[in-house]
Design an enzyme around this catalytic site. Structure first.
Site, PDB file in Angstrom:
ATOM      1  N   GLY A 173      17.063 -20.519 -18.455  1.00  0.00           N
ATOM      2  CA  GLY A 173      18.042 -21.497 -18.916  1.00  0.00           C
ATOM      3  C   GLY A 173      17.734 -22.896 -18.433  1.00  0.00           C
ATOM      4  O   GLY A 173      17.902 -23.871 -19.188  1.00  0.00           O
ATOM      5  N   ASP A 174      17.275 -23.040 -17.206  1.00  0.00           N
ATOM      6  CA  ASP A 174      16.890 -24.351 -16.689  1.00  0.00           C
ATOM      7  C   ASP A 174      15.670 -24.884 -17.422  1.00  0.00           C
ATOM      8  O   ASP A 174      15.595 -26.073 -17.753  1.00  0.00           O
ATOM      9  CB  ASP A 174      16.586 -24.260 -15.192  1.00  0.00           C
ATOM     10  CG  ASP A 174      17.842 -24.231 -14.338  1.00  0.00           C
ATOM     11  OD1 ASP A 174      18.908 -24.657 -14.824  1.00  0.00           O
ATOM     12  OD2 ASP A 174      17.766 -23.781 -13.184  1.00  0.00           O
TER      13      ASP A 174
END
Length: 403
Positions: A173-174
Site C-alpha cells: 500500500g505504501d
C-alpha cells in the site's frame, strides 16, 4: 523552476521539500530524485521518523531508511516552533513542491494551512498524502499500508479460497501510494513548467484510493454481473491456466497461458495435445469455468517432474513462467545481472549499499546513481547556507532545538 535539456534527469531543476514521514510519500519524492529532482528531506531534530526503526536495522544503522530516501539531502527543523515555522515559510519560495503526509488537519493546527503555504509561494505544488484524504468522515483516521490494503479491497483478493485474506510481507500500500505521489508531482510539474502564470495546487492523495484505483474491474464486475471477487489462492478467477504450481522436487513456479495458442503449447509440453480441443478447455471462458479440473491435470504432471526438466520445456515452447524468486535468485539471475538491475549506492558508513536500479530507463541517457539517504540533519549547514543562515544562527537554533 529551470529547464535544462542537458540534465541527467527529466526533473532536473525541480526542487522538492519532503517533510513526510515513514514510507509512502517519501517513496514518491525518492522516485523524483532518481530522475534528477533536488530533494531536501526535512526531519524533526530528534530524528524520530519511524522508518529509522523499521527492519532491516544493523547495529543501530537504519538500512531501510538509507535506501528508501536515497538521493536526498537531509535537514532538521521543528516547524511547530515559531522560529521553525518562520524559517520554513521563508524557504518555500525556493521550492517547487512540498510533500507532506501528516494526519489531516495537522498542518492547519501548526499555522501552515494551504492558504499560508500559497501566500509564501503562489506556485507551490503541495502534495498531501494521507490514508483517506482531506475530506470525508474518515479524514482524521490514522493509517498504515495494511489498513489501506484492507480497506481498498486489495487484501480481500489474496489468500486461499474459503480462508482469511492475506497481507504481503511488504507494505504494498505504501509503495503504490508512493508511485501515485511521484505521478502527481510529475503531472503538476509538467503543467506548471514553462508557464509563468500557472498557479500552485493542493494535491489531495488518499492512499486507500490509490490502491482502489488499480482494481479497475471490481465495480463494473459487481454492477453488471453481480459478482464479488474473492480470494482464490494462487489461482486467477479471470483467466486460466494461471496458477502457482509445484514441481516434484519442491520448486514453486508461476505459469500463465491465457491465450488459446499458448494453452495449446502447454498441452503439448505435458504430452496431452488433445486437451486444447476439449470443449471444457478450448477457450478462456471454458477454462475458467473448469479451472479446478484443469489445474488438477496440470498439477499432476508438474508434480511428477523435477523443475530442471520442466523449465527448459516451458522455455523452448515459449510459455510465460517463472519460479518464485527470492532475493538470492534475483542476485544470481543472468538477466538481472545483464541489465544491472541492482546498483550500488555510495554510502558513508558502508562504502556502498545495494538497491534496485532507477526505473524507468531512458534510452541514451546515463542516470547518475544516487547516494544513500542522509543522516539526521546531515546537510543542515549546506542547505541552510543557501537560505542565508550563518554558522552562529545555526548554533543558536540547535541550542533551542529548532533544528
Amino acid at each position: 523552476m529551470t529547464t535544462n535539456t542537458h540534465s541527467a534527469g527529466a526533473l532536473a531543476g525541480v526542487r522538492i521539500l519532503d517533510m513526510a514521514t515513514v514510507l509512502a510519500a517519501p517513496i514518491g519524492a525518492t522516485l523524483c530524485a532518481d530522475h534528477g529532482a533536488d530533494v531536501v528531506k526535512l526531519e524533526l531534530p530528534d530524528g524520530s521518523d519511524a522508518l529509522r526503526g523499521l527492519q532491516p536495522v544493523k547495529e543501530g544503522v537504519p538500512l531501510w531508511w538509507k535506501v528508501a530516501n536515497r538521493g536526498k539531502r537531509g535537514i532538521t527543523l521543528d516547524v511547530r516552533q515559531p522560529r521553525g515555522k518562520e524559517i520554513f515559510l521563508s524557504m518555500l519560495p525556493k521550492f517547487d513542491v512540498l510533500v507532506e503526509n501528516f494526519r489531516t488537519g495537522s498542518m492547519d493546527r501548526w499555522g501552515l494551512d494551504i492558504e499560508t503555504l500559497h501566500k509564501a509561494n503562489p506556485r507551490l505544488i503541495v502534495v498531501r498524502l494521507t490514508g483517506f484524504g482531506q475530506t470525508g468522515p474518515y479524514k482524521s483516521r490514522p493509517g498504515y499500508a495494511r489498513i489501506f490494503e484492507a480497506m481498498s479491497g486489495f487484501t480481500n483478493l489474496t489468500g486461499e479460497a474459503g480462508g482469511p485474506p492475506l497481507h504481503s510481507n511488504f507494505p504494498v500500500g505504501d509503495a503504490v501510494a508512493g508511485l501515485f505521489c511521484a505521478f502527481s508531482i510529475a503531472s503538476e510539474v509538467a503543467r506548471i513548467r514553462g508557464n509563468p502564470d500557472a498557479k500552485g495546487v493542493e494535491v489531495d492523495l488518499a492512499a486507500t484510493e490509490a490502491l482502489f484505483r488499480l482494481l479497475d474491474c471490481l465495480p463494473v464486475e459487481h454492477e453488471m454481473l453481480g459478482q464479488v471477487r474473492r480470494p482464490e489462492g494462487n489461482r486467477a478467477s479471470y483467466t486460466a491456466p494461471s496458477n502457482m504450481y509445484r514441481s516434484r522436487d519442491g520448486q514453486y513456479f508461476s505459469l500463465v497461458a491465457s491465450s488459446n495458442a499458448i494453452f495449446a503449447r502447454v498441452c503439448a509440453v505435458i504430452g496431452q495435445p488433445a486437451l486444447g480441443e476439449d470443449p471444457r478447455f478450448n477457450s478462456n471462458p471454458a477454462r475458467v469455468k473448469n479451472l479446478v479440473e484443469l489445474d488438477a491435470k496440470l498439477g499432476d504432471w508438474f508434480g511428477a517432474h523435477d523443475y530442471a526438466e520442466i523449465a527448459p520445456r516451458l522455455e523452448q515452447a515459449g510459455i510465460p513462467f517463472s519460479k518464485a524468486y527470492t532475493i538470492e535468485d534475483i542476485e544470481q539471475d543472468p538477466h538481472y545481472i545483464a541489465r544491472q538491475a541492482i546498483v550500488r549506492l555510495p554510502d558513508p558508513d558502508y562504502g556502498s549499499l545495494p538497491a534496485p536500479c532507477i526505473v524507468p530507463r531512458i534510452v541514451g541517457r546515463e542516470m547518475k546513481v544516487p547516494r544513500t539517504g542522509p543522516g539526521v540533519g546531515e546537510h543542515n549547514a549546506e542547505v541552510y547556507a543557501e537560505f542565508g543562515l550563518d554558522t552562529a544562527e545555526l548554533a543558536r537554533l540547535l541550542e533551542q532545538k529548532v533544528i
